[in-house]
Design an enzyme around this catalytic site. Sequence first.
Site, PDB file in Angstrom:
ATOM      1  N   LYS A 142       0.803  -1.223   0.000  1.00 42.81           N
ATOM      2  CA  LYS A 142       0.000   0.000   0.000  1.00 42.81           C
ATOM      3  C   LYS A 142       0.836   1.274   0.000  1.00 42.81           C
ATOM      4  O   LYS A 142       0.498   2.274   0.649  1.00 42.81           O
ATOM      5  CB  LYS A 142      -0.978   0.011   1.194  1.00 42.81           C
ATOM      6  CG  LYS A 142      -1.763  -1.270   1.377  1.00 42.81           C
ATOM      7  CD  LYS A 142      -2.313  -1.838   0.082  1.00 42.81           C
ATOM      8  CE  LYS A 142      -3.274  -0.915  -0.635  1.00 42.81           C
ATOM      9  NZ  LYS A 142      -3.606  -1.406  -2.007  1.00 42.81           N
ATOM     10  N   HIS A 177       7.519  -7.822  -2.119  1.00 44.89           N
ATOM     11  CA  HIS A 177       7.285  -7.120  -0.855  1.00 44.89           C
ATOM     12  C   HIS A 177       8.364  -7.480   0.163  1.00 44.89           C
ATOM     13  O   HIS A 177       8.355  -6.957   1.272  1.00 44.89           O
ATOM     14  CB  HIS A 177       5.914  -7.487  -0.273  1.00 44.89           C
ATOM     15  CG  HIS A 177       4.768  -6.748  -0.897  1.00 44.89           C
ATOM     16  ND1 HIS A 177       4.859  -5.435  -1.315  1.00 44.89           N
ATOM     17  CD2 HIS A 177       3.487  -7.134  -1.147  1.00 44.89           C
ATOM     18  CE1 HIS A 177       3.682  -5.049  -1.814  1.00 44.89           C
ATOM     19  NE2 HIS A 177       2.850  -6.052  -1.716  1.00 44.89           N
ATOM     20  N   LYS A 222      -7.950   5.704  -3.137  1.00 44.08           N
ATOM     21  CA  LYS A 222      -7.988   7.134  -3.441  1.00 44.08           C
ATOM     22  C   LYS A 222      -6.704   7.632  -4.104  1.00 44.08           C
ATOM     23  O   LYS A 222      -6.742   8.567  -4.896  1.00 44.08           O
ATOM     24  CB  LYS A 222      -8.234   7.950  -2.158  1.00 44.08           C
ATOM     25  CG  LYS A 222      -9.644   7.826  -1.596  1.00 44.08           C
ATOM     26  CD  LYS A 222      -9.810   8.773  -0.409  1.00 44.08           C
ATOM     27  CE  LYS A 222     -11.230   8.747   0.125  1.00 44.08           C
ATOM     28  NZ  LYS A 222     -11.395   9.687   1.279  1.00 44.08           N
TER      29      LYS A 222
END
Length: 336
Positions: free
Chosen positions: A82, A144, A302
Amino acid sequence: MDTSSKATSDVTSIDEGYRKTEEKLEEMLGTLNEGYKWVVISPRCFQYKGFWLPEIYIKGSMMIDDHFKPRPSDIIVASNPKCGTTWLKALTFAIVNRNSYFDFQNHPLLTSNPHDFVPFLELFILQEAGSIESLPSPRLLSAHLAFSSFPTSMRCRFVYICRDPKDALVSMWYYVNKLRPEHLPPLSLEVTFDLFSKGLSLFGPFWDHVLGYWKASLESPNKVLFLKYEDMKREPSVYVRKLAEFLDLPFSAEEEDEGIVDKIVKLCSFENLSNLDVNKNNVKEKKRGFPAPLRNSDFFRKGLVGDWFNHLTPEMVKVLDQITEEKFRGTGLNFN
């Protein structure tokens, strides 16, 4: 040995390696600290090589150690979850393949998700046995994993993106709740904050993950490019050029005149990608080891800088800022 026989042999070898890795993992899990059951990517999470990894990622990391054959031309798009992973994958794919896909009205990114073109190495090596070796160079992969988790034999290039931990926390909270199985209650922001701030988040501690790549970028600037999400949002064209130069694929004067940089920025923008049909409606199949299927829409929320202001309490902000200041003190890294 003909090509088909060699391919079959490679797959058999990796399948056998997968079986042996599973056996080794089962023996090792009892010796590892088990962490909070995020139940997102794998049912269980353990501390492995200093970081909290889902069980399937530990298995993938072990397979990388034992079976991955890195090439100098490999490109690894790395990140903490994220922090702009999807965006950076899209930009890297568009830059590397711009001579093959120069029609931006019919670009592959308009009909497929960026993750389809830049798969996670830790999972790809488990799910697509033998096919990694058949990928043409330069291979575009992602991860990751912390930088220190990779073998020292990884002589390829890493492009790392990080983000203000406050925004990373909020985005992770939303993401985790999207992926949690329906029979489990959603995680509260308070619980997520508590785990994150204590370093118990997925692939955390967050700050150690960031610092590992930051220090590597200072020691080996030709091997590791360190990017901040906030900087890229502020000046995307500047960082698209910087990324292209790092990959030894700088834009020519002719490309600059044709506005290729701006076309890539527009193609890969959050506004464009998030509104594509493939990223609004497509449902991915359930992957091996995942408790639930992933939707392409799960990778978009967003894409804003500073949205933490609408979610975190002043006390949470104070704690996170204090940890960041203490962890990064003297390193030359900050999120101001």
